[in-house]
Write an enzyme that holds these catalytic residues in place. Structure first.
Site, PDB file in Angstrom:
ATOM      1  N   GLN A 101      34.275  43.387  40.753  1.00 53.59           N
ATOM      2  CA  GLN A 101      33.029  42.683  41.071  1.00 53.59           C
ATOM      3  C   GLN A 101      31.924  43.172  40.157  1.00 53.59           C
ATOM      4  O   GLN A 101      30.817  42.658  40.184  1.00 53.59           O
ATOM      5  CB  GLN A 101      32.631  42.973  42.517  1.00 53.59           C
ATOM      6  CG  GLN A 101      33.691  42.601  43.525  1.00 53.59           C
ATOM      7  CD  GLN A 101      33.315  43.072  44.907  1.00 53.59           C
ATOM      8  OE1 GLN A 101      32.399  42.555  45.531  1.00 53.59           O
ATOM      9  NE2 GLN A 101      34.015  44.056  45.404  1.00 53.59           N
ATOM     10  N   ASP A 104      29.486  45.578  34.584  1.00 51.26           N
ATOM     11  CA  ASP A 104      29.096  46.598  33.598  1.00 51.26           C
ATOM     12  C   ASP A 104      30.086  46.777  32.448  1.00 51.26           C
ATOM     13  O   ASP A 104      29.808  47.512  31.493  1.00 51.26           O
ATOM     14  CB  ASP A 104      28.847  47.946  34.305  1.00 51.26           C
ATOM     15  CG  ASP A 104      30.034  48.410  35.150  1.00 51.26           C
ATOM     16  OD1 ASP A 104      31.192  48.126  34.767  1.00 51.26           O
ATOM     17  OD2 ASP A 104      29.806  49.061  36.191  1.00 51.26           O
ATOM     18  N   HIS A 119      32.448  38.487  38.781  1.00 49.31           N
ATOM     19  CA  HIS A 119      31.020  38.145  38.726  1.00 49.31           C
ATOM     20  C   HIS A 119      30.477  38.130  37.301  1.00 49.31           C
ATOM     21  O   HIS A 119      29.301  38.372  37.075  1.00 49.31           O
ATOM     22  CB  HIS A 119      30.212  39.122  39.586  1.00 49.31           C
ATOM     23  CG  HIS A 119      30.472  38.961  41.063  1.00 49.31           C
ATOM     24  ND1 HIS A 119      30.290  39.963  41.975  1.00 49.31           N
ATOM     25  CD2 HIS A 119      30.907  37.889  41.772  1.00 49.31           C
ATOM     26  CE1 HIS A 119      30.610  39.529  43.196  1.00 49.31           C
ATOM     27  NE2 HIS A 119      30.981  38.276  43.091  1.00 49.31           N
ATOM     28  N   CYS A 130      20.455  26.269  24.638  1.00 45.63           N
ATOM     29  CA  CYS A 130      21.287  25.851  23.494  1.00 45.63           C
ATOM     30  C   CYS A 130      22.700  26.418  23.548  1.00 45.63           C
ATOM     31  O   CYS A 130      23.548  26.060  22.741  1.00 45.63           O
ATOM     32  CB  CYS A 130      20.623  26.226  22.171  1.00 45.63           C
ATOM     33  SG  CYS A 130      20.728  27.987  21.795  1.00 45.63           S
ATOM     34  N   CYS A 150      16.452  29.507  19.282  1.00 47.06           N
ATOM     35  CA  CYS A 150      15.989  28.132  19.484  1.00 47.06           C
ATOM     36  C   CYS A 150      14.589  28.098  20.094  1.00 47.06           C
ATOM     37  O   CYS A 150      14.011  27.032  20.283  1.00 47.06           O
ATOM     38  CB  CYS A 150      16.974  27.350  20.357  1.00 47.06           C
ATOM     39  SG  CYS A 150      16.856  27.739  22.117  1.00 47.06           S
ATOM     40  N   SER A 190      31.959  47.557  49.338  1.00 44.00           N
ATOM     41  CA  SER A 190      31.539  47.602  50.738  1.00 44.00           C
ATOM     42  C   SER A 190      32.149  46.469  51.557  1.00 44.00           C
ATOM     43  O   SER A 190      31.927  46.380  52.759  1.00 44.00           O
ATOM     44  CB  SER A 190      30.015  47.543  50.813  1.00 44.00           C
ATOM     45  OG  SER A 190      29.554  46.348  50.233  1.00 44.00           O
ATOM     46  N   ASN A 214      36.961  55.357  49.056  1.00 41.63           N
ATOM     47  CA  ASN A 214      35.531  55.151  49.301  1.00 41.63           C
ATOM     48  C   ASN A 214      35.012  56.373  50.069  1.00 41.63           C
ATOM     49  O   ASN A 214      35.705  56.871  50.952  1.00 41.63           O
ATOM     50  CB  ASN A 214      35.348  53.865  50.147  1.00 41.63           C
ATOM     51  CG  ASN A 214      33.938  53.308  50.087  1.00 41.63           C
ATOM     52  OD1 ASN A 214      32.966  54.040  50.279  1.00 41.63           O
ATOM     53  ND2 ASN A 214      33.824  52.024  49.833  1.00 41.63           N
ATOM     54  N   GLU A 216      32.873  56.264  52.214  1.00 41.11           N
ATOM     55  CA  GLU A 216      32.547  55.814  53.575  1.00 41.11           C
ATOM     56  C   GLU A 216      33.524  54.744  54.058  1.00 41.11           C
ATOM     57  O   GLU A 216      34.095  54.012  53.255  1.00 41.11           O
ATOM     58  CB  GLU A 216      31.134  55.230  53.585  1.00 41.11           C
ATOM     59  CG  GLU A 216      30.092  56.285  53.281  1.00 41.11           C
ATOM     60  CD  GLU A 216      28.698  55.731  53.289  1.00 41.11           C
ATOM     61  OE1 GLU A 216      28.440  54.820  54.088  1.00 41.11           O
ATOM     62  OE2 GLU A 216      27.890  56.227  52.495  1.00 41.11           O
ATOM     63  N   ALA A 233      35.385  57.896  43.705  1.00 42.67           N
ATOM     64  CA  ALA A 233      36.384  57.389  42.762  1.00 42.67           C
ATOM     65  C   ALA A 233      36.687  58.418  41.671  1.00 42.67           C
ATOM     66  O   ALA A 233      37.847  58.643  41.321  1.00 42.67           O
ATOM     67  CB  ALA A 233      35.886  56.085  42.138  1.00 42.67           C
TER      68      ALA A 233
HETATM   69  P1  NAD Z   1      28.133  47.565  47.217  1.00 45.44           P
HETATM   70  O1  NAD Z   1      26.946  48.024  46.461  1.00 45.44           O
HETATM   71  O2  NAD Z   1      27.953  46.557  48.267  1.00 45.44           O
HETATM   72  O3  NAD Z   1      28.904  48.805  47.874  1.00 45.44           O
HETATM   73  C1  NAD Z   1      29.220  49.949  47.159  1.00 45.44           C
HETATM   74  C2  NAD Z   1      30.374  50.671  47.861  1.00 45.44           C
HETATM   75  O4  NAD Z   1      30.743  51.790  47.059  1.00 45.44           O
HETATM   76  C3  NAD Z   1      30.020  51.241  49.247  1.00 45.44           C
HETATM   77  O5  NAD Z   1      31.062  50.949  50.152  1.00 45.44           O
HETATM   78  C4  NAD Z   1      29.910  52.756  49.015  1.00 45.44           C
HETATM   79  O6  NAD Z   1      30.306  53.506  50.139  1.00 45.44           O
HETATM   80  C5  NAD Z   1      30.893  52.943  47.872  1.00 45.44           C
HETATM   81  N1  NAD Z   1      30.639  54.102  47.005  1.00 45.44           N
HETATM   82  C6  NAD Z   1      29.467  54.752  46.781  1.00 45.44           C
HETATM   83  N2  NAD Z   1      29.649  55.758  45.905  1.00 45.44           N
HETATM   84  C7  NAD Z   1      30.969  55.746  45.555  1.00 45.44           C
HETATM   85  C8  NAD Z   1      31.771  56.538  44.684  1.00 45.44           C
HETATM   86  N3  NAD Z   1      31.237  57.522  43.965  1.00 45.44           N
HETATM   87  N4  NAD Z   1      33.101  56.246  44.585  1.00 45.44           N
HETATM   88  C9  NAD Z   1      33.638  55.227  45.306  1.00 45.44           C
HETATM   89  N5  NAD Z   1      32.926  54.445  46.140  1.00 45.44           N
HETATM   90  C10 NAD Z   1      31.604  54.694  46.262  1.00 45.44           C
HETATM   91  O7  NAD Z   1      29.126  47.076  46.095  1.00 45.44           O
HETATM   92  P2  NAD Z   1      30.025  45.804  46.020  1.00 45.44           P
HETATM   93  O8  NAD Z   1      30.891  45.708  47.227  1.00 45.44           O
HETATM   94  O9  NAD Z   1      30.658  45.871  44.684  1.00 45.44           O
HETATM   95  O10 NAD Z   1      29.025  44.567  46.042  1.00 45.44           O
HETATM   96  C11 NAD Z   1      27.889  44.556  45.237  1.00 45.44           C
HETATM   97  C12 NAD Z   1      27.766  43.385  44.297  1.00 45.44           C
HETATM   98  O11 NAD Z   1      26.768  43.737  43.372  1.00 45.44           O
HETATM   99  C13 NAD Z   1      29.011  43.159  43.493  1.00 45.44           C
HETATM  100  O12 NAD Z   1      29.438  41.911  43.780  1.00 45.44           O
HETATM  101  C14 NAD Z   1      28.605  43.321  42.017  1.00 45.44           C
HETATM  102  O13 NAD Z   1      28.671  42.074  41.356  1.00 45.44           O
HETATM  103  C15 NAD Z   1      27.163  43.698  42.024  1.00 45.44           C
HETATM  104  N6  NAD Z   1      26.861  45.019  41.390  1.00 45.44           N
HETATM  105  C16 NAD Z   1      27.509  45.439  40.277  1.00 45.44           C
HETATM  106  C17 NAD Z   1      27.219  46.690  39.720  1.00 45.44           C
HETATM  107  C18 NAD Z   1      27.973  47.134  38.486  1.00 45.44           C
HETATM  108  O14 NAD Z   1      28.374  46.314  37.682  1.00 45.44           O
HETATM  109  N7  NAD Z   1      28.210  48.437  38.311  1.00 45.44           N
HETATM  110  C19 NAD Z   1      26.253  47.508  40.298  1.00 45.44           C
HETATM  111  C20 NAD Z   1      25.584  47.036  41.441  1.00 45.44           C
HETATM  112  C21 NAD Z   1      25.895  45.790  41.987  1.00 45.44           C
HETATM  113 ZN    ZN Z   2      18.761  28.910  22.672  1.00 43.11          ZN
END
Ligand code: NAD
Ligand code: ZN
Length: 252
Positions: A101, A104, A119, A130, A150, A190, A214, A216, A233
């Site tokens: 999701q 980055d 995403h 453009c 453009c 989450s 996770n 949590e 992670a």
């Molecule tokens: P979320 O922000 O809703 O939840 C984050 C989850 O990660 C929580 O359950 C939390 O407990 C857990 N977490 C926190 N620290 C952690 C660690 N060190 N190791 C493992 N887990 C850990 O994230 P989501 O469910 O991905 O939804 C958020 C949406 O926002 C996504 O759809 C995404 O597109 C976007 N998003 C992306 C980024 C990115 O690209 N890095 C950052 C923020 C949001």
């Molecule tokens: Zn353009």
């Protein structure tokens, strides 16, 4: 904890098709803050106001006051041991693909070659007038909002904004990979953003094992996960990889 690391290592080794679903949590230890939880971005900014397609179209310059900072963080972020561990699992032939999701691009930087970006991606930008595409490096802090060749300032990161559809190809492949796996690692998500959060349910219905990593518990933990390895992670994934190597060396 150690027994769960061992259990996950054995489950991965016994699996014929392991895939991973990752969320913002896996990038926290690379310095990118998640959406929800403490210190989350949206404690400070309302997503509907800054990262929805309708507000972007109305006033790109206003959205860019948030986007500029986000892009800066992503530009300098590096994969952490969690991303690197998943890349190693792929090289060992033990991870088929990653559904992420995140926007980055850190899984690809870590070395994973099959990453389904649910995403989209913030490392590329696209001009909505453009169609010209630019890499993230093209954005200069001196010109915010950035202006396309453009002349348009409707230059949007190629990530899915609130109110935009999931890229159909990514959606389609995610469903089919979830249906066909026999083990899904659900890492740092989450489990509340749909339709991404339905992938573990699809996998579970197809009788796959679900292992959560996770710090949590999530709504999955008591519903469909086989077990939760409670930790970050960057800590847990390398330990699982090390355990797999230790077990593999014993059997050869
Ligand atoms: P979320 O922000 O809703 O939840 C984050 C989850 O990660 C929580 O359950 C939390 O407990 C857990 N977490 C926190 N620290 C952690 C660690 N060190 N190791 C493992 N887990 C850990 O994230 P989501 O469910 O991905 O939804 C958020 C949406 O926002 C996504 O759809 C995404 O597109 C976007 N998003 C992306 C980024 C990115 O690209 N890095 C950052 C923020 C949001
Ligand atoms: Zn353009």
């Amino acid at each position: 904890m150690e027994h769960l690391i061992d259990r996950a290592a054995r489950d991965i080794m016994a699996s014929k098709r392991t895939i991973a679903l990752t969320g913002a949590g896996i990038s926290v230890e690379s310095g990118i803050s998640p959406f929800r939880g403490k210190g989350g971005l949206w404690e400070k900014y309302d997503p509907e106001e800054y990262a929805s397609i309708s507000s972007f179209m109305k006033d790109p310059a206003r959205s860019w006051t948030l986007l500029a900072g986000m892009l800066d963080v992503i530009k300098s972020a590096r994969p952490n041991p969690g991303h690197l561990g998943l890349a190693e699992l792929e090289r060992m032939g033990m991870l088929k693909c990653i559904i992420t999701q995140n926007v980055d691009g850190l899984h690809q930087l870590a070395g994973n070659t099959d990453v389904i970006e649910f995403h989209g991606n913030n490392r590329w930008l696209v001009c909505l007038d453009c169609g010209k595409r630019y890499p993230i490096e093209w954005v200069s802090p001196k010109e915010i909002p950035p202006r396309c060749e453009c002349g348009s300032i409707k230059v949007k990161p190629d990530a899915v904004f609130f109110g935009e559809p999931i890229p159909p190809e990514a959606l389609h492949r995610s469903y089919s990979e979830s249906q066909n796996c026999d083990l899904m690692l659900v890492i740092g998500t989450s489990a509340v953003v749909y339709p991404a959060a339905s992938m573990p349910q699809v996998a579970k219905r197809a009788r796959a094992k679900i292992i959560e990593i996770n710090p949590e518990a999530t709504p999955f933990t008591t519903s469909i996960s086989d077990y939760l390895i409670q930790g970050t992670a960057a800590d847990i994934i390398p330990r699982i990889v090390a355990r797999i190597k230790a077990l593999a060396s014993k059997t050869t």
